[in-house]
Design a protein around this motif. Structure first.
Motif, PDB file in Angstrom:
ATOM      1  N   SER A   2      18.940 127.126 -42.967  1.00 45.93           N
ATOM      2  CA  SER A   2      18.004 127.930 -43.759  1.00 45.93           C
ATOM      3  C   SER A   2      18.292 129.418 -43.640  1.00 45.93           C
ATOM      4  O   SER A   2      17.714 130.219 -44.377  1.00 45.93           O
ATOM      5  CB  SER A   2      16.560 127.657 -43.312  1.00 45.93           C
ATOM      6  OG  SER A   2      16.220 126.307 -43.515  1.00 45.93           O
ATOM      7  N   HIS A  37      20.790 131.910 -44.385  1.00 43.34           N
ATOM      8  CA  HIS A  37      22.001 132.068 -45.184  1.00 43.34           C
ATOM      9  C   HIS A  37      22.739 133.363 -44.823  1.00 43.34           C
ATOM     10  O   HIS A  37      22.110 134.355 -44.434  1.00 43.34           O
ATOM     11  CB  HIS A  37      21.647 132.088 -46.674  1.00 43.34           C
ATOM     12  CG  HIS A  37      20.855 130.913 -47.125  1.00 43.34           C
ATOM     13  ND1 HIS A  37      21.331 129.624 -47.044  1.00 43.34           N
ATOM     14  CD2 HIS A  37      19.590 130.824 -47.659  1.00 43.34           C
ATOM     15  CE1 HIS A  37      20.412 128.786 -47.513  1.00 43.34           C
ATOM     16  NE2 HIS A  37      19.351 129.489 -47.881  1.00 43.34           N
ATOM     17  N   SER A  62      12.776 136.338 -46.417  1.00 44.85           N
ATOM     18  CA  SER A  62      12.646 135.166 -47.267  1.00 44.85           C
ATOM     19  C   SER A  62      13.284 135.400 -48.630  1.00 44.85           C
ATOM     20  O   SER A  62      13.150 136.460 -49.229  1.00 44.85           O
ATOM     21  CB  SER A  62      11.169 134.813 -47.453  1.00 44.85           C
ATOM     22  OG  SER A  62      11.011 133.760 -48.393  1.00 44.85           O
ATOM     23  N   ARG A  83      19.481 133.406 -54.284  1.00 42.48           N
ATOM     24  CA  ARG A  83      18.939 132.226 -53.607  1.00 42.48           C
ATOM     25  C   ARG A  83      17.421 132.201 -53.778  1.00 42.48           C
ATOM     26  O   ARG A  83      16.767 133.247 -53.773  1.00 42.48           O
ATOM     27  CB  ARG A  83      19.281 132.250 -52.121  1.00 42.48           C
ATOM     28  CG  ARG A  83      20.779 132.152 -51.835  1.00 42.48           C
ATOM     29  CD  ARG A  83      21.024 132.027 -50.354  1.00 42.48           C
ATOM     30  NE  ARG A  83      22.430 132.071 -50.032  1.00 42.48           N
ATOM     31  CZ  ARG A  83      23.246 131.020 -50.054  1.00 42.48           C
ATOM     32  NH1 ARG A  83      22.760 129.827 -50.386  1.00 42.48           N
ATOM     33  NH2 ARG A  83      24.528 131.148 -49.739  1.00 42.48           N
ATOM     34  N   THR A 103      15.534 129.784 -51.923  1.00 47.65           N
ATOM     35  CA  THR A 103      14.979 129.151 -50.724  1.00 47.65           C
ATOM     36  C   THR A 103      15.673 129.722 -49.493  1.00 47.65           C
ATOM     37  O   THR A 103      16.740 130.328 -49.582  1.00 47.65           O
ATOM     38  CB  THR A 103      15.187 127.624 -50.744  1.00 47.65           C
ATOM     39  OG1 THR A 103      16.599 127.347 -50.792  1.00 47.65           O
ATOM     40  CG2 THR A 103      14.505 126.995 -51.953  1.00 47.65           C
ATOM     41  N   GLY A 104      15.057 129.492 -48.344  1.00 46.24           N
ATOM     42  CA  GLY A 104      15.651 129.936 -47.096  1.00 46.24           C
ATOM     43  C   GLY A 104      15.505 131.428 -46.875  1.00 46.24           C
ATOM     44  O   GLY A 104      14.666 132.100 -47.490  1.00 46.24           O
ATOM     45  N   TYR A 105      16.366 131.963 -46.003  1.00 49.15           N
ATOM     46  CA  TYR A 105      16.290 133.367 -45.604  1.00 49.15           C
ATOM     47  C   TYR A 105      17.684 133.980 -45.639  1.00 49.15           C
ATOM     48  O   TYR A 105      18.678 133.303 -45.385  1.00 49.15           O
ATOM     49  CB  TYR A 105      15.711 133.498 -44.193  1.00 49.15           C
ATOM     50  CG  TYR A 105      14.320 132.916 -44.061  1.00 49.15           C
ATOM     51  CD1 TYR A 105      13.199 133.725 -44.157  1.00 49.15           C
ATOM     52  CD2 TYR A 105      14.143 131.547 -43.843  1.00 49.15           C
ATOM     53  CE1 TYR A 105      11.918 133.188 -44.053  1.00 49.15           C
ATOM     54  CE2 TYR A 105      12.862 131.006 -43.739  1.00 49.15           C
ATOM     55  CZ  TYR A 105      11.767 131.836 -43.848  1.00 49.15           C
ATOM     56  OH  TYR A 105      10.495 131.305 -43.750  1.00 49.15           O
TER      57      TYR A 105
END
Length: 221
Positions: free
Chosen positions: A53, A55, A12, A66, A68-70
């Protein structure tokens, strides 16, 4: 999205997670909008996630982290374990000559069993995922002229099983190492096997390919 493949671990990007939230890709077909993932540590909570999501890096194009996302975990930048077989591994070839290599696929992948009754689309999707996972796992293996392959199925428990039932899975893995250029084809002039065996129990179950380099001998010309 070439940065997504079965077995790869993503962490994450959210600063509150402190790198503790990790996902492992179970299956993904290139070009699709979703991938199937599980918790990387436990192998549980199987679900789908949007590929946008996942990346390719932990930073944006401008170099900012970043939020957000993974992003890929650092230890997942390398392919699945690829080793010269040695004392730490069982010698399935019983001391026969030739270099030996070991490709371990990640645990928890969707496997194909000859007893499965699947729609052809489901079968094709599983086949693609296994083939892709083997191709990435075989990176770094040299190009070999002729090989003997023993496919080992590591189940999640010690119940009795027929390893030949997993032949469709092993066939997909062989196609993956052909894709990677380890061998030029999996016909009888370049391949002995796969001979299938049952290995020790492993949480989540997994497949492994034990490969012995035959060179130019031990196989009919």
């Amino acid at each position: 999205m070439t940065h997504i493949w079965p077995g790869r671990i993503f962490v994450s990007c959210h600063p509150m997670d402190l790198g503790d939230v990790r996902l492992r890709v179970v299956s993904y077909t290139e070009g699709e909008a979703r991938a199937v993932v599980v918790d990387a540590v436990t192998g549980k909570r199987r679900r789908e996630i949007l590929t946008v999501s996942l990346h390719p890096t932990a930073r944006t194009r401008t170099g900012k982290p970043r939020l957000t996302g993974y992003a890929p975990a650092s230890e997942a930048e390398a392919p699945a374990t690829l080793l010269n077989a040695g004392a730490a591994e069982k010698d399935w070839f019983d001391g026969l000559p030739g270099r030996q290599f070991l490709i371990r696929l990640p645990p928890g992948l969707d496997l194909l069993n000859a007893n499965d009754r699947l729609h052809h689309h489901q079968r094709a999707q599983k086949t693609r995922a296994l083939r892709q996972a083997a191709r990435f796992a075989a990176r770094g293996l040299p190009s070999l002229e002729r090989v003997h392959v023993i496919g080992v199925f590591h189940p999640h428990d010690r119940r009795r099983r027929d390893p030949a039932n997993w032949y469709p899975s092993f066939k997909a893995l062989l196609d993956g190492i052909v894709d990677q250029g380890v061998i030029q084809d999996d016909d009888h002039t370049r391949l002995v096997g796969p001979d299938m065996r049952i290995g020790e129990a492993i949480a989540g179950s997994r497949l492994a390919l034990h490969i012995r380099d035959l060179g130019t001998s031990e196989l009919g010309k």
